[in-house]
Write an enzyme that holds these catalytic residues in place. Structure first.
Site, PDB file in Angstrom:
ATOM      1  N   LYS A   1      -6.769   3.857   7.787  1.00 17.00           N
ATOM      2  CA  LYS A   1      -7.192   4.338   6.237  1.00 17.00           C
ATOM      3  C   LYS A   1      -7.689   5.872   6.318  1.00 17.00           C
ATOM      4  O   LYS A   1      -8.628   6.192   7.068  1.00 17.00           O
ATOM      5  CB  LYS A   1      -8.222   3.452   5.532  1.00 17.00           C
ATOM      6  CG  LYS A   1      -7.729   1.915   5.570  1.00 17.00           C
ATOM      7  CD  LYS A   1      -8.579   1.375   4.514  1.00 17.00           C
ATOM      8  CE  LYS A   1      -8.521   1.821   3.131  1.00 17.00           C
ATOM      9  NZ  LYS A   1      -9.443   1.330   2.239  1.00 17.00           N
TER      10      LYS A   1
ATOM     11  N   ARG B   1       0.620  -1.367   0.156  1.00 11.34           N
ATOM     12  CA  ARG B   1       0.094  -0.073  -0.001  1.00 11.34           C
ATOM     13  C   ARG B   1       0.876   1.160   0.025  1.00 11.34           C
ATOM     14  O   ARG B   1       1.055   1.850  -1.164  1.00 11.34           O
ATOM     15  CB  ARG B   1      -1.064  -0.039   1.264  1.00 11.34           C
ATOM     16  CG  ARG B   1      -1.825   1.105   1.116  1.00 11.34           C
ATOM     17  CD  ARG B   1      -2.946   0.969   2.247  1.00 11.34           C
ATOM     18  NE  ARG B   1      -4.019   2.058   2.471  1.00 11.34           N
ATOM     19  CZ  ARG B   1      -3.763   3.086   3.373  1.00 11.34           C
ATOM     20  NH1 ARG B   1      -2.910   3.003   4.288  1.00 11.34           N
ATOM     21  NH2 ARG B   1      -4.683   3.916   3.422  1.00 11.34           N
TER      22      ARG B   1
ATOM     23  N   SER C   1     -12.490  -3.235  -2.891  1.00  7.71           N
ATOM     24  CA  SER C   1     -13.013  -2.822  -1.513  1.00  7.71           C
ATOM     25  C   SER C   1     -14.521  -2.616  -1.861  1.00  7.71           C
ATOM     26  O   SER C   1     -14.943  -1.833  -2.879  1.00  7.71           O
ATOM     27  CB  SER C   1     -12.227  -1.301  -1.194  1.00  7.71           C
ATOM     28  OG  SER C   1     -10.985  -1.693  -0.864  1.00  7.71           O
TER      29      SER C   1
END
Length: 210
Positions: A136, A38, A107
């Site tokens: 997040k 990520r 997602s």
């Protein structure tokens, strides 16, 4: 069918100052089942070089490596697949670029989105955030903490694996799995842990128990 066990999403800024590579090695030693590169806030060049190093590590441990958002980066580092959000490339376009064998995740936080993603070829769904999380920064505030009832509803609606994410710990994992998730993905539960190997092992034990 995608069945990774404990799934780590990397983020250097949530790793107590430790290099991502070091955290990933410890987690792999603890029984990690998948890694997602990520690293929000880092340049594409930085993520590329880190991704090449992670590719070598995940090959050694025989676990899949996925890339968050970036299909081009997944291709460049020969990743096993990509995890896409609502604003990323559509699933069919990613499939065309990465090929039939690539692992594609999507997602979702609603039943409608889950059904659409499954219909368009997602190999698994990242469902969350299940609990409120600070890991997040791109989660809709209205969707902070969708809860296990939503996980259960999504599980009832689709036939693809569910990877629950968002505020999940070893203590919370059994509740999430009982709701219908197939496994869990975490960031800070491993990256910020004093002992990432031990933290991963505890999560893996929780997942295996279920």
């Amino acid at each position: 069918m995608f069945d990774p066990g404990v799934y780590l999403v990397t983020q250097r800024t949530a790793s107590a100052g430790r290099p991502t590579d070091a955290v990933v090695v410890d987690a792999l030693d603890g029984g990690l089942g998948a890694v997602q590169l990520r690293e929000k806030g880092r340049s594409a060049r930085e993520r590329y070089h880190l991704g090449r190093r992670l590719r070598a590590l995940t090959d050694e441990y025989a676990v899949p490596l996925l890339v968050n958002d970036r299909v081009d980066l997944a291709l460049a580092i020969d990743a096993d697949g990509v995890h896409l959000g609502a604003s990323d490339l559509p699933l069919p376009a990613a499939r065309d670029l990465l090929g039939a064998d690539a692992i594609l995740g999507r997602s979702v936080s609603t039943v409608a989105d889950a059904r659409e993603a499954a219909a368009k070829g997602a190999d698994y769904l990242g469902v969350g955030a299940v609990y409120p999380t600070t890991s997040k920064d791109d989660v809709d505030p209205d969707e902070q903490g969708i809860g296990t009832d939503r996980v259960a509803a999504i599980d009832d609606a689709v036939d693809v694996p569910i990877v629950a994410i968002g505020g999940i710990t070893a203590e919370r994992a059994p509740e999430v799995l009982a709701a219908g998730a197939d496994t869990v993905a975490v960031v800070s539960a491993i990256t910020a842990a004093e002992d990432p190997e031990r933290a991963t092992r505890r999560l893996a034990d929780a997942v295996d128990t279920e």
